[in-house]
Design an enzyme around this catalytic site. Structure first.
Site, PDB file in Angstrom:
ATOM      1  N   ARG A 177       0.863  -1.194   0.000  1.00 18.74           N
ATOM      2  CA  ARG A 177       0.000   0.000   0.000  1.00 18.74           C
ATOM      3  C   ARG A 177       0.889   1.230   0.000  1.00 18.74           C
ATOM      4  O   ARG A 177       2.054   1.166   0.419  1.00 18.74           O
ATOM      5  CB  ARG A 177      -0.880   0.028   1.255  1.00 18.74           C
ATOM      6  CG  ARG A 177      -2.166  -0.743   1.103  1.00 18.74           C
ATOM      7  CD  ARG A 177      -2.916  -0.773   2.410  1.00 18.74           C
ATOM      8  NE  ARG A 177      -3.693   0.439   2.665  1.00 18.74           N
ATOM      9  CZ  ARG A 177      -4.367   0.659   3.797  1.00 18.74           C
ATOM     10  NH1 ARG A 177      -4.353  -0.235   4.761  1.00 18.74           N
ATOM     11  NH2 ARG A 177      -5.061   1.774   3.953  1.00 18.74           N
ATOM     12  N   HIS A 178       0.365   2.340  -0.430  1.00 21.16           N
ATOM     13  CA  HIS A 178       1.112   3.599  -0.375  1.00 21.16           C
ATOM     14  C   HIS A 178       1.478   3.922   1.076  1.00 21.16           C
ATOM     15  O   HIS A 178       0.867   3.396   2.026  1.00 21.16           O
ATOM     16  CB  HIS A 178       0.256   4.733  -0.950  1.00 21.16           C
ATOM     17  CG  HIS A 178      -1.093   4.800  -0.292  1.00 21.16           C
ATOM     18  ND1 HIS A 178      -1.289   5.408   0.922  1.00 21.16           N
ATOM     19  CD2 HIS A 178      -2.284   4.276  -0.671  1.00 21.16           C
ATOM     20  CE1 HIS A 178      -2.544   5.281   1.278  1.00 21.16           C
ATOM     21  NE2 HIS A 178      -3.182   4.587   0.332  1.00 21.16           N
TER      22      HIS A 178
ATOM     23  N   ASN B 132      -5.208   9.260   5.509  1.00 16.33           N
ATOM     24  CA  ASN B 132      -5.124   8.144   6.464  1.00 16.33           C
ATOM     25  C   ASN B 132      -5.123   8.713   7.875  1.00 16.33           C
ATOM     26  O   ASN B 132      -5.781   8.182   8.773  1.00 16.33           O
ATOM     27  CB  ASN B 132      -3.856   7.311   6.262  1.00 16.33           C
ATOM     28  CG  ASN B 132      -3.873   6.496   4.992  1.00 16.33           C
ATOM     29  OD1 ASN B 132      -2.889   6.445   4.251  1.00 16.33           O
ATOM     30  ND2 ASN B 132      -4.992   5.864   4.693  1.00 16.33           N
TER      31      ASN B 132
ATOM     32  N   ARG C 182      -0.384   9.619  -3.819  1.00 18.16           N
ATOM     33  CA  ARG C 182       0.187   8.860  -2.714  1.00 18.16           C
ATOM     34  C   ARG C 182       0.922   7.583  -3.147  1.00 18.16           C
ATOM     35  O   ARG C 182       1.856   7.143  -2.474  1.00 18.16           O
ATOM     36  CB  ARG C 182      -0.873   8.550  -1.650  1.00 18.16           C
ATOM     37  CG  ARG C 182      -2.144   7.850  -2.125  1.00 18.16           C
ATOM     38  CD  ARG C 182      -3.198   8.016  -1.035  1.00 18.16           C
ATOM     39  NE  ARG C 182      -4.438   7.259  -1.219  1.00 18.16           N
ATOM     40  CZ  ARG C 182      -5.451   7.642  -1.977  1.00 18.16           C
ATOM     41  NH1 ARG C 182      -5.360   8.759  -2.717  1.00 18.16           N
ATOM     42  NH2 ARG C 182      -6.566   6.925  -2.030  1.00 18.16           N
TER      43      ARG C 182
ATOM     44  N   GLU D 217      -7.721   3.577  -6.289  1.00 16.23           N
ATOM     45  CA  GLU D 217      -8.539   3.058  -5.183  1.00 16.23           C
ATOM     46  C   GLU D 217     -10.013   2.957  -5.589  1.00 16.23           C
ATOM     47  O   GLU D 217     -10.472   3.646  -6.508  1.00 16.23           O
ATOM     48  CB  GLU D 217      -8.368   3.971  -3.946  1.00 16.23           C
ATOM     49  CG  GLU D 217      -9.116   3.534  -2.687  1.00 16.23           C
ATOM     50  CD  GLU D 217      -8.854   2.074  -2.261  1.00 16.23           C
ATOM     51  OE1 GLU D 217      -9.058   1.160  -3.083  1.00 16.23           O
ATOM     52  OE2 GLU D 217      -8.479   1.854  -1.095  1.00 16.23           O
TER      53      GLU D 217
ATOM     54  N   HIS E 118      -3.697   0.569  -3.536  1.00 16.86           N
ATOM     55  CA  HIS E 118      -4.570   0.969  -2.427  1.00 16.86           C
ATOM     56  C   HIS E 118      -5.241  -0.269  -1.824  1.00 16.86           C
ATOM     57  O   HIS E 118      -5.303  -1.321  -2.444  1.00 16.86           O
ATOM     58  CB  HIS E 118      -5.616   1.950  -2.955  1.00 16.86           C
ATOM     59  CG  HIS E 118      -5.002   3.097  -3.699  1.00 16.86           C
ATOM     60  ND1 HIS E 118      -4.751   4.309  -3.117  1.00 16.86           N
ATOM     61  CD2 HIS E 118      -4.538   3.180  -4.974  1.00 16.86           C
ATOM     62  CE1 HIS E 118      -4.188   5.114  -4.009  1.00 16.86           C
ATOM     63  NE2 HIS E 118      -4.046   4.462  -5.144  1.00 16.86           N
TER      64      HIS E 118
HETATM   65  O1  F6P Z   1      -9.045   4.137   4.231  1.00 16.21           O
HETATM   66  C1  F6P Z   1      -8.166   3.974   3.194  1.00 16.21           C
HETATM   67  C2  F6P Z   1      -8.832   3.375   1.987  1.00 16.21           C
HETATM   68  O2  F6P Z   1      -7.874   3.119   1.015  1.00 16.21           O
HETATM   69  C3  F6P Z   1      -9.967   4.227   1.385  1.00 16.21           C
HETATM   70  O3  F6P Z   1      -9.543   5.217   0.510  1.00 16.21           O
HETATM   71  C4  F6P Z   1     -10.821   3.180   0.723  1.00 16.21           C
HETATM   72  O4  F6P Z   1     -12.108   3.619   0.406  1.00 16.21           O
HETATM   73  C5  F6P Z   1     -10.780   2.107   1.760  1.00 16.21           C
HETATM   74  O5  F6P Z   1      -9.486   2.134   2.343  1.00 16.21           O
HETATM   75  C6  F6P Z   1     -11.074   0.707   1.295  1.00 16.21           C
HETATM   76  O6  F6P Z   1     -11.293  -0.116   2.433  1.00 16.21           O
HETATM   77  P1  F6P Z   1     -12.774  -0.514   2.864  1.00 16.21           P
HETATM   78  O7  F6P Z   1     -13.359  -1.193   1.676  1.00 16.21           O
HETATM   79  O8  F6P Z   1     -12.579  -1.430   4.039  1.00 16.21           O
HETATM   80  O9  F6P Z   1     -13.551   0.713   3.230  1.00 16.21           O
END
Ligand code: F6P
Length: 525
Positions: A283-284, A290, A355, A376, A442
């Site tokens: 991951r970044h 974050n 990122r 992402e 991501h």
């Molecule tokens: O929180 C970081 C992140 O990369 C968000 O940008 C993204 O929406 C999420 O994690 C994905 O994880 P989850 O599907 O558990 O919300």
């Protein structure tokens, strides 16, 4: 942002009563009937697919079969790989007599036939009980044997899901692997002997590599005597639907291949190979979002994130000469097979977001490629919202997502299934590459990629643990991938309103995975 919110708030008002927080809302055991799977199966005509491998031993058949199975599962099919060798050794003992494959030995021929029939029976059984793709992994080395398989399927494949005993619609595809390169065959055999030492190849147990190779090559002579390759010039073979792969995708021949899944498999088979190379998933580094626990967006890295970026570059450089594999000197092909020079060999793939680009900027590499597909998950109207806002102001939406995260689509954005679909071309490219690759992406995207490598169901995929500041090194084995997780400084931990929910679900997944693994191992014994 307020406007986007109000759209969802409207959903909250209009929608049914917000769901109560359920203690155990997720049931990972029953993923088989999930409608998320169905959503992946666009263009499926309902026919079952029986893939029959063809080839002499150590030609990479099982390697390909395992990959085809994982790819089929990743596409959403219920798929299984059934190995005759395991059935055979279970029925007749782990130590195979030297003349086991002698075509002229009547007793051995009976045993071989019984094992082939048992494995085929198991394959059909799986399809009869709701399976969709089965890979029947046997040598199927003569025309007579292939005729027998065809007839057996014709006569025995009936529906057992109800009492109708209707004939099941199916297609049969033969996938042959031809390889006459002695070095590759020996390398493949030695790798197989090492990775399946506890279940198979017991007759080689007390021999060194040289003795084992000599014994194995001697056994192969029996196959050479009777093997009949699929041949376009042969009238009977021309009637079959087949893909013939020569020297691990150097050459590909295709005959009468029809159907959505089969055509996908042709491109898939064109790309797979057995050459050792490492893939790093990361991951970044920590981003400003974050820190604030915000979703999506295109934030910059924090100072800690930048520090991680420097450490990542250092990690790759320090471990590249050891092929990244310094802790596991049990690796079959030896660390040397994976060693590389980052500046000359390493491909870096990122998303187009700041990122991930920033995280890899210190890495020496051969080429740096930005993929929009690695971006992402698109959180639509929730982009840039904090998880606390999402959880408290849009509680029912958040709960619906937690309960069906695979197919729940952010209004104006994507679901995990959408992410999976956009990653398909990237999977092909990943399989094709022979150089080491560092993928910086991501959380949602990496979960989907990881699911491909490790055959994780779409229902479990959205909860996989994928911490920040951790490099995940994958190296291929004869039946899949090895994984090593390496935490890199600075350790920032994953905190935030959403994290506990993800971790609670992840713990359940790990438990159910361990249970399934144990079951699989027990049935293999
Ligand atoms: O929180 C970081 C992140 O990369 C968000 O940008 C993204 O929406 C999420 O994690 C994905 O994880 P989850 O599907 O558990 O919300």
């Amino acid at each position: 942002m307020e406007a986007a919110w109000s759209y969802l708030l409207h959903l909250e008002d209009e929608g049914e009563k917000p769901l109560d927080v359920v203690e155990e809302p997720l049931d990972f055991e029953s993923s088989e009937t999930l409608d998320a799977d169905e959503q992946l199966l666009h263009l499926n005509d309902g026919a079952k697919l029986i893939i029959c491998m063809v080839g002499k031993p150590a030609r990479g058949k099982s390697f390909m079969a395992a990959k085809i199975q994982r790819y089929s599962e990743w596409l959403g099919y219920r798929a299984r790989h059934i190995e005759t060798v395991s059935v055979r050794r279970k029925l007749f003992g782990r130590v195979e007599p030297d003349d086991f494959f002698n075509p002229n030995g009547a007793e051995m021929a009976t045993q071989r036939g019984a094992a082939q029939e048992e494995a085929l029976k198991e394959s059909l059984d799986f399809l009869q009980k709701g399976g969709q793709v089965v890979i029947y992994d046997a040598s199927n080395s003569t025309r007579e044997r292939r005729r027998w398989v065809t007839k057996y399927v014709e006569e025995n494949l009936v529906d057992k899901t109800d009492n109708s005993h209707n004939i099941v619609k199916y297609r049969l595809l033969w996938v042959e692997s031809i390889c006459e390169n002695r070095d590759l065959i020996v390398q493949n055999f030695l790798e197989l002997r090492k990775t399946s030492a506890t279940t198979n190849f017991m007759e080689y147990r007390d021999l060194d590599n040289e003795q084992a190779t000599a014994k194995f090559l001697e056994k192969l002579r029996f196959y050479d005597e009777e093997y009949e390759a699929l041949d376009m010039e042969n009238e009977a073979d021309r009637q079959l639907s087949f893909i013939k792969i020569v020297e691990f995708s150097e050459n590909l021949m295709i005959n009468r291949v029809r159907g959505y899944m089969e055509s996908k498999l042709v491109s898939f088979c064109m790309n797979i190979h057995t050459e050792p190379r490492a893939i790093i998933l990361v991951r970044h580094g920590q981003s400003e979002y974050n820190l604030q626990d915000r979703i999506g967006g295109d934030p910059n890295l924090t100072e800690a994130g930048d520090q991680f970026a420097r450490n990542l570059a250092k990690f790759v450089e320090e471990r590249a000469p050891h092929g990244l594999q310094i802790e596991d000197d049990e690796m079959v092909s030896g660390s040397d097979a994976y060693s590389f020079n980052p500046g000359k060999d390493l491909f870096v793939w990122t998303s187009t977001l700041k990122r991930t680009v920033g995280t890899t900027k210190y890495c020496k590499c051969r080429a740096n490629v930005q993929w929009t597909a690695l971006g992402e998950i698109d959180a639509g109207v929730c982009e840039c919202m904090t998880y606390t806002e999402f959880k408290t102001k849009l509680t029912s939406q958040y709960m619906k997502r937690q309960q069906n995260k695979a197919s729940w689509r952010y209004p104006g954005g994507e679901s995990y299934i959408d992410v999976k679909k956009r990653l398909e071309p990237l999977i092909f490219e990943l399989e094709r590459q022979r150089k080491p690759i560092l993928i910086c992406s991501h959380r949602a995207v990496l979960r989907c990629l990881y699911s491909y490598f490790f055959g994780i169901s779409i229902k479990e995929c959205p909860f996989l643990p994928f911490p920040l500041h951790t490099a995940l090194v994958l190296t291929p084995t004869s039946s899949g991938w090895n994984e090593e997780r390496i935490p890199l400084a600075p350790n920032i931990g994953d905190t935030g309103a959403h994290e506990q929910d993800v971790q609670a679900a992840a713990a359940k997944i790990l438990k159910s995975q361990a249970k399934r693994r144990k079951l699989r191992e027990e049935t293999k014994k």
